[in-house]
Design a protein around this motif. Structure first.
Motif, mmCIF file in Angstrom:
data_model
loop_
_atom_site.group_PDB
_atom_site.id
_atom_site.type_symbol
_atom_site.label_atom_id
_atom_site.label_comp_id
_atom_site.label_asym_id
_atom_site.label_seq_id
_atom_site.Cartn_x
_atom_site.Cartn_y
_atom_site.Cartn_z
ATOM 1 N N LEU A 136 0.796 -1.224 0.000
ATOM 2 C CA LEU A 136 0.000 0.000 0.000
ATOM 3 C C LEU A 136 0.831 1.279 0.000
ATOM 4 O O LEU A 136 0.286 2.372 -0.159
ATOM 5 C CB LEU A 136 -0.924 0.006 1.226
ATOM 6 N N VAL A 137 2.131 1.177 0.175
ATOM 7 C CA VAL A 137 2.977 2.371 0.169
ATOM 8 C C VAL A 137 2.951 3.022 -1.214
ATOM 9 O O VAL A 137 3.074 2.347 -2.238
ATOM 10 C CB VAL A 137 4.421 2.013 0.560
ATOM 11 N N GLU A 138 2.774 4.322 -1.236
ATOM 12 C CA GLU A 138 2.761 5.067 -2.493
ATOM 13 C C GLU A 138 4.133 4.967 -3.164
ATOM 14 O O GLU A 138 5.157 5.262 -2.545
ATOM 15 C CB GLU A 138 2.451 6.538 -2.205
ATOM 16 N N PRO A 139 4.223 4.539 -4.421
ATOM 17 C CA PRO A 139 5.518 4.445 -5.098
ATOM 18 C C PRO A 139 6.233 5.791 -5.123
ATOM 19 O O PRO A 139 5.648 6.811 -5.491
ATOM 20 C CB PRO A 139 5.136 3.981 -6.512
ATOM 21 N N GLN A 140 7.477 5.792 -4.730
ATOM 22 C CA GLN A 140 8.288 7.005 -4.681
ATOM 23 C C GLN A 140 9.735 6.606 -4.531
ATOM 24 O O GLN A 140 10.054 5.433 -4.344
ATOM 25 C CB GLN A 140 7.858 7.889 -3.498
ATOM 26 N N VAL A 141 10.624 7.570 -4.599
ATOM 27 C CA VAL A 141 12.050 7.286 -4.457
ATOM 28 C C VAL A 141 12.609 8.104 -3.302
ATOM 29 O O VAL A 141 12.500 9.329 -3.290
ATOM 30 C CB VAL A 141 12.826 7.613 -5.749
ATOM 31 N N ILE A 142 13.184 7.407 -2.323
ATOM 32 C CA ILE A 142 13.902 8.056 -1.225
ATOM 33 C C ILE A 142 15.380 7.786 -1.471
ATOM 34 O O ILE A 142 15.821 6.629 -1.461
ATOM 35 C CB ILE A 142 13.448 7.518 0.144
ATOM 36 N N ALA A 143 16.142 8.822 -1.710
ATOM 37 C CA ALA A 143 17.533 8.686 -2.137
ATOM 38 C C ALA A 143 18.367 7.878 -1.152
ATOM 39 O O ALA A 143 18.273 8.050 0.063
ATOM 40 C CB ALA A 143 18.148 10.075 -2.330
ATOM 41 N N ASP A 144 19.168 6.982 -1.704
ATOM 42 C CA ASP A 144 20.156 6.225 -0.926
ATOM 43 C C ASP A 144 19.519 5.468 0.242
ATOM 44 O O ASP A 144 20.149 5.275 1.277
ATOM 45 C CB ASP A 144 21.247 7.177 -0.405
ATOM 46 N N LEU A 145 18.285 5.043 0.081
ATOM 47 C CA LEU A 145 17.619 4.256 1.120
ATOM 48 C C LEU A 145 17.924 2.774 0.921
ATOM 49 O O LEU A 145 17.933 2.281 -0.204
ATOM 50 C CB LEU A 145 16.103 4.474 1.052
ATOM 51 N N SER A 146 18.168 2.071 2.019
ATOM 52 C CA SER A 146 18.364 0.623 1.988
ATOM 53 C C SER A 146 17.297 -0.027 2.854
ATOM 54 O O SER A 146 16.985 0.464 3.942
ATOM 55 C CB SER A 146 19.753 0.237 2.515
ATOM 56 N N VAL A 147 16.742 -1.127 2.365
ATOM 57 C CA VAL A 147 15.765 -1.910 3.120
ATOM 58 C C VAL A 147 16.389 -3.269 3.398
ATOM 59 O O VAL A 147 16.835 -3.955 2.477
ATOM 60 C CB VAL A 147 14.450 -2.070 2.338
ATOM 61 N N LEU A 148 16.426 -3.650 4.671
ATOM 62 C CA LEU A 148 17.115 -4.868 5.070
ATOM 63 C C LEU A 148 16.152 -5.871 5.701
ATOM 64 O O LEU A 148 15.368 -5.515 6.590
ATOM 65 C CB LEU A 148 18.238 -4.553 6.066
ATOM 66 N N GLN A 149 16.226 -7.106 5.256
ATOM 67 C CA GLN A 149 15.447 -8.203 5.823
ATOM 68 C C GLN A 149 16.084 -8.617 7.148
ATOM 69 O O GLN A 149 17.259 -8.945 7.205
ATOM 70 C CB GLN A 149 15.434 -9.379 4.849
ATOM 71 N N LEU A 150 15.298 -8.619 8.215
ATOM 72 C CA LEU A 150 15.853 -8.861 9.548
ATOM 73 C C LEU A 150 15.781 -10.314 9.996
ATOM 74 O O LEU A 150 16.469 -10.711 10.937
ATOM 75 C CB LEU A 150 15.118 -7.994 10.582
ATOM 76 N N VAL A 151 14.925 -11.095 9.360
ATOM 77 C CA VAL A 151 14.722 -12.496 9.747
ATOM 78 C C VAL A 151 14.875 -13.359 8.510
ATOM 79 O O VAL A 151 14.405 -12.994 7.434
ATOM 80 C CB VAL A 151 13.310 -12.709 10.350
ATOM 81 N N GLY A 152 15.531 -14.518 8.668
ATOM 82 C CA GLY A 152 15.705 -15.419 7.542
ATOM 83 C C GLY A 152 14.385 -15.915 6.980
ATOM 84 O O GLY A 152 13.306 -15.642 7.508
ATOM 85 N N SER A 153 14.468 -16.677 5.914
ATOM 86 C CA SER A 153 13.278 -17.156 5.226
ATOM 87 C C SER A 153 12.596 -18.278 6.004
ATOM 88 O O SER A 153 13.234 -19.019 6.746
ATOM 89 C CB SER A 153 13.649 -17.652 3.832
ATOM 90 N N MET A 154 11.280 -18.387 5.806
ATOM 91 C CA MET A 154 10.501 -19.414 6.508
ATOM 92 C C MET A 154 9.224 -19.684 5.736
ATOM 93 O O MET A 154 8.843 -18.938 4.833
ATOM 94 C CB MET A 154 10.161 -18.942 7.920
#
Length: 323
Positions: A136-154
């Motif tokens: 639901l987040v509105e598509p946009q660009v935040i400069a130099d932003l990183s998104v990190l997965q905190l928990v392994g796959s399950m």
């Protein structure tokens, strides 16, 4: 184009151009449905249908200014009571549990980009709340932003994985995505220890230490908890942790009423961020979409994981009463 030509064009096409024209006249020009119908030579029912189509296809998006929610009386009470920086409270009068969930998640999705800045490293938990928010987040660009997965796959009963949460959010925000290429839990502690030393995974885990902001929802410790349904813990593990005082789950790990991580047999077999690294960050956005999450959410607040909170009026009242 003359009014007559416009009517003929709409009469022939009645497609996307007509929808756009109606939406513009209604939302931008401030004309009512009857005025639009007369101006374009169509029925009022057609105007209603075009406006509905415009909303459903994303041609128009309706948002309310943040102060309407962040300066709500309950929002201010939450900030004062729990010492957090901000709260977003949406109305839930007449909503059932699913309706409340949808409203809270949508509100949090609108608020999240305002809490981010260029260069941030946003750690993302997993679960239906986080995944639906990312959608639901509105598509946009935040400069130099990183998104990190905190928990392994399950495994997950919802048809998406932990990495899907981080990947989808990164796509919506134009960010780099750093996922963990490993299961959330291994069969043996020795195997998990060896895997953490693998160069690729070791670098990924070290990168988690640079997280400065957090997005999450605290999990419950009921028999239907995500931690059980995903295979992170058995029912026996859950019962043992509850007997030790577990009231919630944060990023796959059990916490007590004060938000402290509880040791358990599965701890050494897990791949993911350790909870102490998530305490005292610049921003911790906790999404509380239902009253079933009151106890684990209070634990997260007490534990120092939360600076911002998104919820509904009735859940806010429950948090204040219990807290």
């Amino acid at each position: 184009m003359t009014a007559g030509a416009k009517r003929r064009s709409l009469g022939r096409g009645r497609g996307e151009n007509a929808v756009i024209e109606v939406a513009w006249m209604y939302y931008h020009d401030g004309r009512n449905q009857q005025e639009i119908a007369e101006a374009l030579g169509i029925s009022r029912a057609t105007v209603v249908n075009y406006l509905q189509e415009a909303r459903e296809t994303g041609l128009i998006r309706i948002t309310l200014a943040a102060p309407a929610f962040t300066t709500h009386r309950l929002a201010l009470e939450l900030c004062d009571r729990f010492g957090i920086a901000g709260a977003w409270v949406v109305p839930d009068e007449g909503c059932d549990a699913e309706g409340t969930f949808a409203r809270v998640v949508r509100g949090a999705a609108q608020w999240l980009p305002e809490l981010l800045a260029p260069g941030d490293r946003l750690g993302v938990a997993w679960g239906r709340t986080v995944y639906d928010l990312a959608e639901l987040v509105e598509p946009q660009v935040i400069a130099d932003l990183s998104v990190l997965q905190l928990v392994g796959s399950m495994a997950t009963p919802y048809g998406f994985t932990a990495e899907a949460c981080s990947t989808r959010l990164a796509q919506r925000l134009g960010a780099r995505c750093l996922n963990l290429h490993a299961p959330a839990i291994l069969s043996r502690a020795e195997l998990a220890a060896e895997l953490r030393e693998e160069p690729i995974l070791k670098r990924q885990l070290e990168a988690l230490g640079q997280v400065n902001k957090l997005l999450f929802s605290a999990g419950t410790v009921t028999a239907e908890s995500h931690v059980v349904e995903s295979g992170l813990a058995s029912r026996a593990d859950l019962a043992a942790q509850v007997a030790q005082g577990a009231v919630g789950v944060i990023c796959g790990r059990f916490v007590d009423a004060e938000g402290r991580a509880l040791p358990g047999p599965a701890e050494a077999r897990m791949i993911g961020i350790e909870l102490p690294r998530l305490v005292g960050l610049e921003m911790g956005l906790l999404v509380v979409p239902g009253r079933d999450k009151v106890a684990p959410s209070l634990a997260a607040i007490r534990g120092g994981y939360v600076t911002h909170l998104a919820t509904s009026t009735r859940v806010a009242e429950a948090l204040l009463a219990a807290g």
